[in-house]
Motif scaffolding. Sequence first.
Motif, mmCIF file in Angstrom:
data_model
loop_
_atom_site.group_PDB
_atom_site.id
_atom_site.type_symbol
_atom_site.label_atom_id
_atom_site.label_comp_id
_atom_site.label_asym_id
_atom_site.label_seq_id
_atom_site.Cartn_x
_atom_site.Cartn_y
_atom_site.Cartn_z
ATOM 1 N N PRO A 93 50.547 -67.046 -10.895
ATOM 2 C CA PRO A 93 50.467 -65.844 -10.054
ATOM 3 C C PRO A 93 49.673 -64.696 -10.683
ATOM 4 C CG PRO A 93 52.629 -65.988 -11.067
ATOM 5 C CD PRO A 93 51.887 -67.223 -11.485
ATOM 6 N N PHE A 94 49.259 -64.860 -11.949
ATOM 7 C CA PHE A 94 48.407 -63.865 -12.620
ATOM 8 C C PHE A 94 47.193 -64.610 -13.196
ATOM 9 C CE2 PHE A 94 52.843 -62.452 -13.051
ATOM 10 C CZ PHE A 94 52.791 -61.160 -12.554
ATOM 11 N N CYS A 95 46.449 -65.287 -12.343
ATOM 12 C CA CYS A 95 45.494 -66.284 -12.848
ATOM 13 C C CYS A 95 44.247 -65.693 -13.487
ATOM 14 C CB CYS A 95 45.111 -67.264 -11.747
ATOM 15 S SG CYS A 95 43.995 -66.585 -10.504
ATOM 16 N N GLY A 96 43.952 -64.408 -13.231
ATOM 17 C CA GLY A 96 42.771 -63.819 -13.855
ATOM 18 C C GLY A 96 41.531 -64.650 -13.572
ATOM 19 N N SER A 97 40.820 -65.019 -14.627
ATOM 20 C CA SER A 97 39.581 -65.785 -14.457
ATOM 21 C C SER A 97 39.819 -67.267 -14.192
ATOM 22 C CB SER A 97 38.690 -65.605 -15.683
ATOM 23 O OG SER A 97 39.395 -65.916 -16.864
ATOM 24 N N GLY A 98 41.088 -67.648 -14.019
ATOM 25 C CA GLY A 98 41.411 -68.999 -13.566
ATOM 26 C C GLY A 98 41.646 -70.029 -14.649
ATOM 27 N N THR A 99 41.860 -69.579 -15.883
ATOM 28 C CA THR A 99 41.901 -70.533 -16.995
ATOM 29 C C THR A 99 43.041 -71.542 -16.863
ATOM 30 O OG1 THR A 99 40.985 -68.787 -18.384
ATOM 31 C CG2 THR A 99 41.819 -70.736 -19.508
ATOM 32 N N PHE A 100 44.262 -71.083 -16.568
ATOM 33 C CA PHE A 100 45.378 -72.041 -16.437
ATOM 34 C C PHE A 100 45.131 -73.052 -15.303
ATOM 35 C CE2 PHE A 100 48.468 -69.265 -18.889
ATOM 36 C CZ PHE A 100 48.793 -70.228 -19.815
ATOM 37 N N PRO A 101 44.804 -72.606 -14.084
ATOM 38 C CA PRO A 101 44.547 -73.601 -13.027
ATOM 39 C C PRO A 101 43.387 -74.552 -13.346
ATOM 40 C CG PRO A 101 44.902 -71.430 -12.065
ATOM 41 C CD PRO A 101 44.810 -71.230 -13.542
ATOM 42 N N ILE A 102 42.330 -74.027 -13.951
ATOM 43 C CA ILE A 102 41.173 -74.878 -14.262
ATOM 44 C C ILE A 102 41.534 -75.907 -15.323
ATOM 45 C CG2 ILE A 102 38.852 -74.915 -15.277
ATOM 46 C CD1 ILE A 102 38.420 -72.142 -13.921
ATOM 47 N N GLU A 103 42.213 -75.475 -16.387
ATOM 48 C CA GLU A 103 42.618 -76.422 -17.431
ATOM 49 C C GLU A 103 43.590 -77.467 -16.884
ATOM 50 O OE1 GLU A 103 41.532 -76.803 -20.661
ATOM 51 O OE2 GLU A 103 40.017 -75.309 -20.146
ATOM 52 N N ALA A 104 44.500 -77.037 -16.005
ATOM 53 C CA ALA A 104 45.437 -77.989 -15.390
ATOM 54 C C ALA A 104 44.691 -79.007 -14.541
ATOM 55 C CB ALA A 104 46.466 -77.236 -14.544
ATOM 56 N N ALA A 105 43.699 -78.540 -13.784
ATOM 57 C CA ALA A 105 42.917 -79.455 -12.951
ATOM 58 C C ALA A 105 42.130 -80.440 -13.807
ATOM 59 C CB ALA A 105 41.965 -78.650 -12.061
ATOM 60 N N MET A 106 41.595 -79.974 -14.932
ATOM 61 C CA MET A 106 40.864 -80.866 -15.832
ATOM 62 C C MET A 106 41.799 -81.917 -16.431
ATOM 63 S SD MET A 106 38.315 -78.112 -17.673
ATOM 64 C CE MET A 106 37.418 -79.311 -18.660
ATOM 65 N N ILE A 107 43.028 -81.502 -16.759
ATOM 66 C CA ILE A 107 44.022 -82.456 -17.268
ATOM 67 C C ILE A 107 44.362 -83.477 -16.179
ATOM 68 C CG2 ILE A 107 46.438 -82.703 -18.015
ATOM 69 C CD1 ILE A 107 46.070 -79.927 -19.419
ATOM 70 N N ALA A 108 44.593 -82.988 -14.951
ATOM 71 C CA ALA A 108 44.946 -83.878 -13.838
ATOM 72 C C ALA A 108 43.844 -84.901 -13.569
ATOM 73 C CB ALA A 108 45.219 -83.056 -12.580
ATOM 74 N N ALA A 109 42.586 -84.452 -13.672
ATOM 75 C CA ALA A 109 41.444 -85.335 -13.399
ATOM 76 C C ALA A 109 41.024 -86.135 -14.624
ATOM 77 C CB ALA A 109 40.266 -84.504 -12.899
#
Length: 387
Positions: A198-214
């Motif tokens: 909910p405080f994603c800023g430049s998106g680092t947590f979601p992007i890293e999670a997506a890279m892990i998922a993929a």
Amino acid sequence: MERVELIAPCHFGLESVLKREILDLGYEIIKVEDGRVTFRGDQGAVCRANLFLRTAERVLLKTGEFKAVTFDELFEKTKQIPWEEYIPEDGRFWVTKAASVKSALFSPSDIQSIMKKAMVERMKLRYRKERFSEEGASYPIRVFFMKDIATVGIDTSGVSLHKRGYRQLSSKAPITETLAAALILLSPWKKDRILVDPFCGSGTFPIEAAMIAANMAPGLNRSFTAEEWTGLIPRKLWLEAADEARELENLDVETDIQGYDADGEVIRAARQNAADAGVEHLIHLQQRLVSELRHPKKYGFIITNPPYGERLEDRESLPQIYREFGESFRRLSDWSAYVITGYEDAERYFGRKADKNRKIYNGMIKTYFYQFMGPKPPRREKRGPEN
């Protein structure tokens, strides 16, 4: 150089995550210390470690370890290292970083200068030359003193591994990619579970999670200093590691990864970063206040880095931000929250004491990784073959 020792520095407090990553790559752990893990592998380990490790700051090729309490000792023992086995005649070499803890030798500039002189003397003897052009590939040296023991290595990475190549735009207080990945891996989150920042800023947590998922190798879209070392690490090993990374990647994975921020400009930057990382289709990014945090499903994860008053003028708003965050979290049935923050009153205003709390240094800033754990989802019943 068939078998090598490598040193991977990491954030203090997250050595266990890096150790697990290295073991998963199939390499032998030699030593785990504060802020670094030493391991052994073949020449290809240099390539694979740089490409695949999500939580290491860099990968060093270890060249020596010795005790030195005087500059004379430092000179002589540095000179004993067979530098000619690593650095070619035209190689550019220098001591880029010296660090010292609880040691008699503590001046970085003096350590760097004396080690460089010792290396030159060694190279003069072996190459039978008085001067070196240093116009070839780069061989940056790093040395770390701990209780008078010097550990010396050549930096194979160059630019720190947290520079994945996707984050051109960042928010005011971004979390590094390596730290974000480590905190995700430290949590029980898996790619089939919901993740919201909910405080994603430049998106680092979601992007890293997506890279892990993929299963996307974090180093696939960048270069490394050691790629220039054609005499030391054959080019084909880099190509093989890159091929392996591409074969393992699965960009068709289904995910529910979301990122929110109150600042619309920041969300636009996050979308661009996700696109540059190649995972924009795996993430939903939206401008939204933390007070508006909702999700219809149970058993999700919040992994986030909320504000913690890095600037004096921001501190007055922190109680309200954490209070609203806590209220939103309580509305999410059976969710878990993993929160890294340097705000000392986080638990007080969040309205709940963390189940676990881990101290982590984010650079020079002391932070806490608060873990508010929800229940595990019920096991899915396995369907047997139809009769």
